[in-house]
Motif scaffolding. Structure first.
Motif, PDB file in Angstrom:
ATOM      1  N   ASN A 148       0.818  -1.215   0.000  1.00 13.32           N
ATOM      2  CA  ASN A 148       0.000   0.000   0.000  1.00 13.32           C
ATOM      3  C   ASN A 148       0.849   1.260   0.000  1.00 13.32           C
ATOM      4  N   SER A 149       1.986   1.220   0.691  1.00 15.41           N
ATOM      5  CA  SER A 149       2.854   2.392   0.774  1.00 15.41           C
ATOM      6  C   SER A 149       3.525   2.694  -0.556  1.00 15.41           C
ATOM      7  N   LEU A 150       3.910   1.654  -1.281  1.00 14.57           N
ATOM      8  CA  LEU A 150       4.576   1.855  -2.568  1.00 14.57           C
ATOM      9  C   LEU A 150       3.582   2.182  -3.674  1.00 14.57           C
ATOM     10  N   ASP A 151       2.294   1.901  -3.455  1.00 11.94           N
ATOM     11  CA  ASP A 151       1.249   2.205  -4.429  1.00 11.94           C
ATOM     12  C   ASP A 151       1.579   1.618  -5.798  1.00 11.94           C
ATOM     13  N   ARG A 152       1.892   0.330  -5.798  1.00 10.54           N
ATOM     14  CA  ARG A 152       2.216  -0.367  -7.043  1.00 10.54           C
ATOM     15  C   ARG A 152       1.212  -1.494  -7.293  1.00 10.54           C
ATOM     16  N   PRO A 153       1.149  -1.979  -8.519  1.00 10.44           N
ATOM     17  CA  PRO A 153       0.293  -3.153  -8.773  1.00 10.44           C
ATOM     18  C   PRO A 153       0.732  -4.298  -7.872  1.00 10.44           C
ATOM     19  N   ASP A 154      -0.207  -5.001  -7.290  1.00  8.28           N
ATOM     20  CA  ASP A 154       0.169  -6.066  -6.361  1.00  8.28           C
ATOM     21  C   ASP A 154      -0.616  -7.340  -6.638  1.00  8.28           C
ATOM     22  N   TYR A 155       0.030  -8.455  -6.318  1.00  5.50           N
ATOM     23  CA  TYR A 155      -0.563  -9.787  -6.522  1.00  5.50           C
ATOM     24  C   TYR A 155      -0.291 -10.623  -5.285  1.00  5.50           C
ATOM     25  N   TYR A 156      -1.264 -11.450  -4.918  1.00  5.05           N
ATOM     26  CA  TYR A 156      -1.147 -12.252  -3.697  1.00  5.05           C
ATOM     27  C   TYR A 156      -1.269 -13.735  -4.034  1.00  5.05           C
ATOM     28  N   PHE A 157      -0.315 -14.536  -3.530  1.00  2.27           N
ATOM     29  CA  PHE A 157      -0.341 -15.986  -3.724  1.00  2.27           C
ATOM     30  C   PHE A 157      -0.031 -16.652  -2.386  1.00  2.27           C
ATOM     31  N   ASN A 158      -0.982 -17.442  -1.874  1.00  2.00           N
ATOM     32  CA  ASN A 158      -0.763 -18.180  -0.634  1.00  2.00           C
ATOM     33  C   ASN A 158      -0.199 -19.545  -0.998  1.00  2.00           C
ATOM     34  N   LEU A 159       1.107 -19.685  -0.913  1.00  6.12           N
ATOM     35  CA  LEU A 159       1.760 -20.934  -1.322  1.00  6.12           C
ATOM     36  C   LEU A 159       1.536 -22.051  -0.310  1.00  6.12           C
ATOM     37  N   GLY A 160       1.209 -21.695   0.941  1.00 11.72           N
ATOM     38  CA  GLY A 160       0.948 -22.717   1.942  1.00 11.72           C
ATOM     39  C   GLY A 160      -0.344 -23.461   1.679  1.00 11.72           C
ATOM     40  N   ALA A 161      -1.259 -22.836   0.928  1.00 16.09           N
ATOM     41  CA  ALA A 161      -2.542 -23.464   0.630  1.00 16.09           C
ATOM     42  C   ALA A 161      -2.588 -24.040  -0.780  1.00 16.09           C
ATOM     43  N   THR A 162      -1.446 -24.024  -1.464  1.00 14.68           N
ATOM     44  CA  THR A 162      -1.392 -24.485  -2.847  1.00 14.68           C
ATOM     45  C   THR A 162      -1.145 -25.988  -2.914  1.00 14.68           C
ATOM     46  N   GLN A 163      -2.086 -26.714  -3.486  1.00 14.88           N
ATOM     47  CA  GLN A 163      -1.943 -28.162  -3.612  1.00 14.88           C
ATOM     48  C   GLN A 163      -1.201 -28.564  -4.886  1.00 14.88           C
ATOM     49  N   ASP A 164      -1.289 -27.707  -5.910  1.00 11.53           N
ATOM     50  CA  ASP A 164      -0.655 -28.006  -7.198  1.00 11.53           C
ATOM     51  C   ASP A 164       0.212 -26.823  -7.615  1.00 11.53           C
ATOM     52  N   PRO A 165       1.494 -26.810  -7.186  1.00 13.78           N
ATOM     53  CA  PRO A 165       2.374 -25.668  -7.471  1.00 13.78           C
ATOM     54  C   PRO A 165       2.526 -25.370  -8.964  1.00 13.78           C
ATOM     55  N   ARG A 166       2.605 -26.401  -9.794  1.00  9.80           N
ATOM     56  CA  ARG A 166       2.814 -26.173 -11.225  1.00  9.80           C
ATOM     57  C   ARG A 166       1.603 -25.463 -11.834  1.00  9.80           C
ATOM     58  N   SER A 167       0.430 -25.827 -11.391  1.00 11.65           N
ATOM     59  CA  SER A 167      -0.772 -25.175 -11.893  1.00 11.65           C
ATOM     60  C   SER A 167      -0.830 -23.721 -11.445  1.00 11.65           C
ATOM     61  N   THR A 168      -0.473 -23.461 -10.177  1.00 13.09           N
ATOM     62  CA  THR A 168      -0.534 -22.110  -9.624  1.00 13.09           C
ATOM     63  C   THR A 168       0.516 -21.193 -10.215  1.00 13.09           C
ATOM     64  N   LEU A 169       1.727 -21.696 -10.407  1.00 10.84           N
ATOM     65  CA  LEU A 169       2.837 -20.844 -10.836  1.00 10.84           C
ATOM     66  C   LEU A 169       3.096 -20.870 -12.338  1.00 10.84           C
ATOM     67  N   ILE A 170       2.709 -21.923 -13.009  1.00 12.71           N
ATOM     68  CA  ILE A 170       2.980 -22.023 -14.447  1.00 12.71           C
ATOM     69  C   ILE A 170       1.686 -22.021 -15.259  1.00 12.71           C
ATOM     70  N   GLY A 171       0.792 -22.949 -14.991  1.00 14.18           N
ATOM     71  CA  GLY A 171      -0.456 -23.033 -15.736  1.00 14.18           C
ATOM     72  C   GLY A 171      -0.840 -24.474 -15.988  1.00 14.18           C
ATOM     73  N   ASN A 172      -1.868 -24.662 -16.808  1.00 13.57           N
ATOM     74  CA  ASN A 172      -2.387 -26.001 -17.078  1.00 13.57           C
ATOM     75  C   ASN A 172      -2.537 -26.250 -18.572  1.00 13.57           C
ATOM     76  N   THR A 173      -2.401 -27.503 -18.944  1.00 14.73           N
ATOM     77  CA  THR A 173      -2.701 -27.921 -20.313  1.00 14.73           C
ATOM     78  C   THR A 173      -4.122 -28.473 -20.340  1.00 14.73           C
ATOM     79  N   HIS A 174      -4.945 -27.973 -21.260  1.00 17.27           N
ATOM     80  CA  HIS A 174      -6.343 -28.379 -21.347  1.00 17.27           C
ATOM     81  C   HIS A 174      -6.633 -28.992 -22.715  1.00 17.27           C
ATOM     82  N   PHE A 175      -7.730 -29.710 -22.773  1.00 14.38           N
ATOM     83  CA  PHE A 175      -8.182 -30.245 -24.062  1.00 14.38           C
ATOM     84  C   PHE A 175      -9.610 -29.775 -24.309  1.00 14.38           C
ATOM     85  N   ASP A 176      -9.830 -29.278 -25.514  1.00 13.33           N
ATOM     86  CA  ASP A 176     -11.149 -28.845 -25.941  1.00 13.33           C
ATOM     87  C   ASP A 176     -11.470 -29.516 -27.266  1.00 13.33           C
TER      88      ASP A 176
END
Length: 391
Positions: A142-170
């Motif tokens: 808040n003090s720096l007034d910059r764009p900010d993003y929040y990631f709770n890594l302790g609650a992340t069950q799938d790190p690759r999905s959270t940090l990289i992404g997923n492969t899907h089929f359509d």
């Protein structure tokens, strides 16, 4: 437009900055704190202005405004970051006024935290559970007034999905790769990215973050995507992590030394008795200050005991617990009742009168009795102690 609204006294434009919708008036002044989160988010998504209207009861409310504005409002996606050395020095050394009153942090450590953020350092907030690490990290954002993003890594069950992404089929698109929100975050110039509970993260998350946090590399490889595209971390991005480090944190992992070396460490202090009392009085001014002072004394005694060579308890009461206890006092519970539900369950009762819970009860009951009684055990505990001595 409702007739009662007429002409607003102020007009703001809302726009997304990271994952926060900020509001700026026609002079470019930030007005985010005056408007509810939901109203700002809806205005940012809907692309409409908000006006400040005086209602019939004399109070002011922010409502949708479909009128015209002759002046340009500030684009919140453009972040002004001081680059001149003298400006940076002035910002750092005048930054203590930006610290929230509720955040009990020394001036030196706050300025060190701000300096690390301004200089784009990777910051790790350490300290015991409930001491304010996440609050300090968010206050920096808040003090720096910059764009900010929040990631709770302790609650992340799938790190690759959270940090990289997923492969899907359509069935129509076939197989395609969907980037994570983290990929967007690291490509946002001057963003502050909060990595909460890093010490509880899966080792896969640490491995993925190694190149991202390394000042000599600063990239993320999307190895789930075809061609293994490499994403560079944008200029000015600051990573702020929080971690609990120590044997008493059973759900944490021993952090890799190479990962630790990628951070500047900012250690949060355990509050002194006077600071604890001041914080509780500030948060709950209607609660008897003498009772809040006793809460601070209880917390200090447990912390002192847990750090002694002959400690009879494994951990002291956290500030998070004292705030919860003070909240119970505010809601009409007695000190004894509040301790019963918020403190005692944290301590093992195995061992009867020699247990950790009994020892903490002794401390609490002393203050419940205002020190007028030396009988610190209840009748059942006294009876049990008498039986033990008869063997």
């Amino acid at each position: 437009m409702s007739k009662q609204l007429q002409t607003p006294t102020d007009v703001v434009r809302c726009a997304w900055s990271g994952n926060r919708a900020n509001a700026f008036d026609t002079d470019g002044n930030k007005r985010t704190s005056e408007i509810t989160v939901g109203a700002r988010q809806k205005a940012a998504d809907g692309g409409y202005l908000l006006g400040r209207f005086q209602m019939k009861n004399g109070k002011f409310q922010w409502r949708r405004w479909d009128g015209e504005v002759t002046q340009n409002t500030q684009d919140s996606s453009t972040v002004e970051v001081p680059t001149d050395h003298e400006e940076v020095l002035q910002f750092i050394h005048n930054s203590y006024g930006l610290k929230p009153t509720m955040l009990m942090m020394s001036e030196l450590k706050w300025k060190y935290l701000v300096r690390s953020g301004v200089r784009g350092k990777n910051i790790m907030m350490t300290g015991p559970a409930g001491c304010g690490k996440t609050m300090a990290a968010k206050s920096l954002v808040n003090s720096l007034d910059r764009p900010d993003y929040y990631f709770n890594l302790g609650a992340t069950q799938d790190p690759r999905s959270t940090l990289i992404g997923n492969t899907h089929f359509d069935s129509k698109k076939g197989t395609y790769f969907s980037e994570s929100h983290f990929v967007k975050a690291i490509q946002t110039p001057n963003a502050v990215i909060l990595l909460d509970e890093l010490s509880r993260a899966h080792p896969d998350a640490w491995n993925i973050l190694m190149t991202v946090l390394d000042y000599g590399q600063r990239y993320l490889r999307l190895d789930e995507a075809s061609g293994s595209e490499t994403i560079k971390v944008a200029d000015g991005v600051t990573f702020v992590a929080t971690a609990n480090i120590g044997n008493e944190y059973t759900s944490t992992r021993v952090m890799d030394k190479a990962l630790m070396d990628r951070f500047t460490i900012v250690e949060m202090d355990v509050l002194s008795e006077s600071d604890e009392s001041s914080l509780l009085t500030m948060m709950f001014p209607s609660v008897d200050s003498a009772v809040l002072s006793n809460v601070a004394k209880i917390a200090t005694l447990t912390r002192t005991e847990s750090n002694s060579e002959t400690a009879r308890i494994t951990s002291g009461i956290s500030t998070r617990t004292t705030v919860e206890l003070a909240g119970l006092l505010f809601d009409g519970f007695s000190l004894e009742e509040s301790a019963e539900v918020s403190i005692y369950p944290q301590y093992d009762s195995t061992g009867g009168v020699d247990s950790e819970r009994t020892f903490v009860k002794q401390i609490v009951q002393k203050f419940c009795d205002d020190g007028s009684s030396d009988d610190l055990f209840n009748e059942d505990e006294m009876a049990e102690a008498t039986e033990d001595t008869n063997y």
